[in-house]
Scaffold this motif. Structure first.
Motif, short mmCIF file in Angstrom:
data_model
loop_
_atom_site.label_atom_id
_atom_site.label_comp_id
_atom_site.label_asym_id
_atom_site.label_seq_id
_atom_site.Cartn_x
_atom_site.Cartn_y
_atom_site.Cartn_z
N ARG A 72 0.84 -1.20 0.00
CA ARG A 72 0.00 0.00 0.00
C ARG A 72 0.87 1.25 0.00
O ARG A 72 0.63 2.21 -0.74
N LYS A 73 1.91 1.25 0.83
CA LYS A 73 2.82 2.39 0.92
C LYS A 73 3.52 2.63 -0.43
O LYS A 73 3.60 3.76 -0.91
N VAL A 74 4.01 1.56 -1.04
CA VAL A 74 4.71 1.66 -2.32
C VAL A 74 3.77 2.12 -3.43
O VAL A 74 4.09 3.02 -4.21
N PHE A 75 2.58 1.52 -3.51
CA PHE A 75 1.63 1.88 -4.55
C PHE A 75 1.13 3.32 -4.38
O PHE A 75 0.97 4.04 -5.36
N ASP A 76 0.88 3.72 -3.15
CA ASP A 76 0.42 5.09 -2.91
C ASP A 76 1.49 6.10 -3.32
O ASP A 76 1.18 7.14 -3.91
N ALA A 77 2.76 5.81 -3.03
CA ALA A 77 3.85 6.70 -3.43
C ALA A 77 3.93 6.80 -4.95
O ALA A 77 4.12 7.90 -5.51
N ALA A 78 3.77 5.67 -5.64
CA ALA A 78 3.80 5.67 -7.11
C ALA A 78 2.64 6.49 -7.67
O ALA A 78 2.81 7.28 -8.60
N LYS A 79 1.46 6.32 -7.09
CA LYS A 79 0.30 7.08 -7.56
C LYS A 79 0.48 8.57 -7.32
O LYS A 79 0.10 9.39 -8.16
N ASP A 80 1.08 8.93 -6.20
CA ASP A 80 1.37 10.34 -5.93
C ASP A 80 2.34 10.89 -6.97
O ASP A 80 2.19 12.02 -7.45
N ALA A 81 3.34 10.09 -7.33
CA ALA A 81 4.33 10.52 -8.32
C ALA A 81 3.69 10.72 -9.70
O ALA A 81 4.06 11.64 -10.43
N ILE A 82 2.73 9.87 -10.01
CA ILE A 82 2.04 9.97 -11.30
C ILE A 82 1.19 11.24 -11.35
O ILE A 82 1.03 11.86 -12.39
N GLY A 83 0.67 11.63 -10.20
CA GLY A 83 -0.09 12.87 -10.12
C GLY A 83 -1.38 12.90 -10.90
O GLY A 83 -1.76 13.94 -11.42
N GLY A 84 -2.04 11.77 -11.05
CA GLY A 84 -3.34 11.74 -11.71
C GLY A 84 -3.30 11.77 -13.23
O GLY A 84 -4.32 11.92 -13.87
N ARG A 85 -2.10 11.63 -13.81
CA ARG A 85 -1.99 11.63 -15.28
C ARG A 85 -2.83 10.52 -15.89
O ARG A 85 -3.45 10.68 -16.92
N THR A 86 -2.77 9.36 -15.26
CA THR A 86 -3.55 8.20 -15.69
C THR A 86 -3.76 7.33 -14.46
O THR A 86 -3.04 7.44 -13.49
N ASP A 87 -4.77 6.50 -14.52
CA ASP A 87 -5.05 5.63 -13.38
C ASP A 87 -4.45 4.25 -13.60
O ASP A 87 -4.52 3.72 -14.72
N ALA A 88 -3.90 3.69 -12.54
CA ALA A 88 -3.42 2.31 -12.61
C ALA A 88 -4.63 1.39 -12.60
O ALA A 88 -5.51 1.53 -11.76
N THR A 89 -4.66 0.45 -13.53
CA THR A 89 -5.80 -0.46 -13.62
C THR A 89 -5.64 -1.68 -12.73
O THR A 89 -6.61 -2.37 -12.47
N GLU A 90 -4.41 -1.91 -12.26
CA GLU A 90 -4.18 -3.08 -11.42
C GLU A 90 -2.94 -2.85 -10.57
O GLU A 90 -1.99 -2.18 -10.99
N GLU A 91 -2.96 -3.40 -9.37
CA GLU A 91 -1.81 -3.40 -8.48
C GLU A 91 -1.43 -4.85 -8.23
O GLU A 91 -2.27 -5.64 -7.81
N ILE A 92 -0.17 -5.17 -8.50
CA ILE A 92 0.28 -6.56 -8.43
C ILE A 92 1.33 -6.67 -7.32
O ILE A 92 2.35 -5.98 -7.35
N LEU A 93 1.05 -7.54 -6.36
CA LEU A 93 1.97 -7.79 -5.26
C LEU A 93 2.51 -9.21 -5.39
O LEU A 93 1.76 -10.17 -5.39
#
Length: 146
Positions: A69-90
């Protein structure tokens, strides 16, 4: 996910380099129209230490989820809403091995990952995750420096 469908997968670990890779992956997904997926690997070394320490299985699983969750949230913050991730794979295990296995099982996937700046000696003796992946993956890989 259709194993043959083209997609952009960003390997994330929370490092500055992986955040740069997330930005690049989002740009590629936006430009190509391919879905963006985020992937992280919970290192086997961390899991092994917890098992040896006697940590309960459900606590280990909760730790994996918290880590991702921490890693994915940081990545989404970095993306800044440019596009949405359709899947998160752990995934769990050796990061290089798990990413290679994932990529080889999903043809048509374009992997984007960051390169850590290890010293020359460490790189020569241990190799880096990104170097191992580039050597062994059959498919497109973009390695992003800082």
């Amino acid at each position: 996910m259709d194993k043959g469908s083209p997609s952009i997968v960003v390997a994330c670990d929370g490092s500055v380099q992986s955040l740069s890779a997330a930005k690049m992956g989002a740009e590629l997904a936006e430009a190509t129209g391919h879905p963006l997926r985020l992937l992280t690997v919970y290192p086997a070394s961390k899991e092994s230490v917890l098992v040896i320490s006697g940590v309960e299985h459900n606590e280990i699983e909760a730790g994996k989820q918290q880590h991702s969750r921490k890693v994915f949230d940081a990545a989404k913050d970095a993306i800044g809403g440019r596009t949405d991730a359709t899947e998160e794979i752990l995934l769990s295990g050796d990061p290089a091995h798990e990413i290679i296995e994932y990529m080889n099982a999903h043809p048509g996937t374009h992997l984007v990952l960051g390169r850590r700046g290890h010293s020359l000696v460490r790189s020569l003796t241990l190799g880096s995750v990104s170097e191992k992946i580039v050597r062994h993956v059959h498919g497109a890989v973009t390695v992003v420096g800082q």
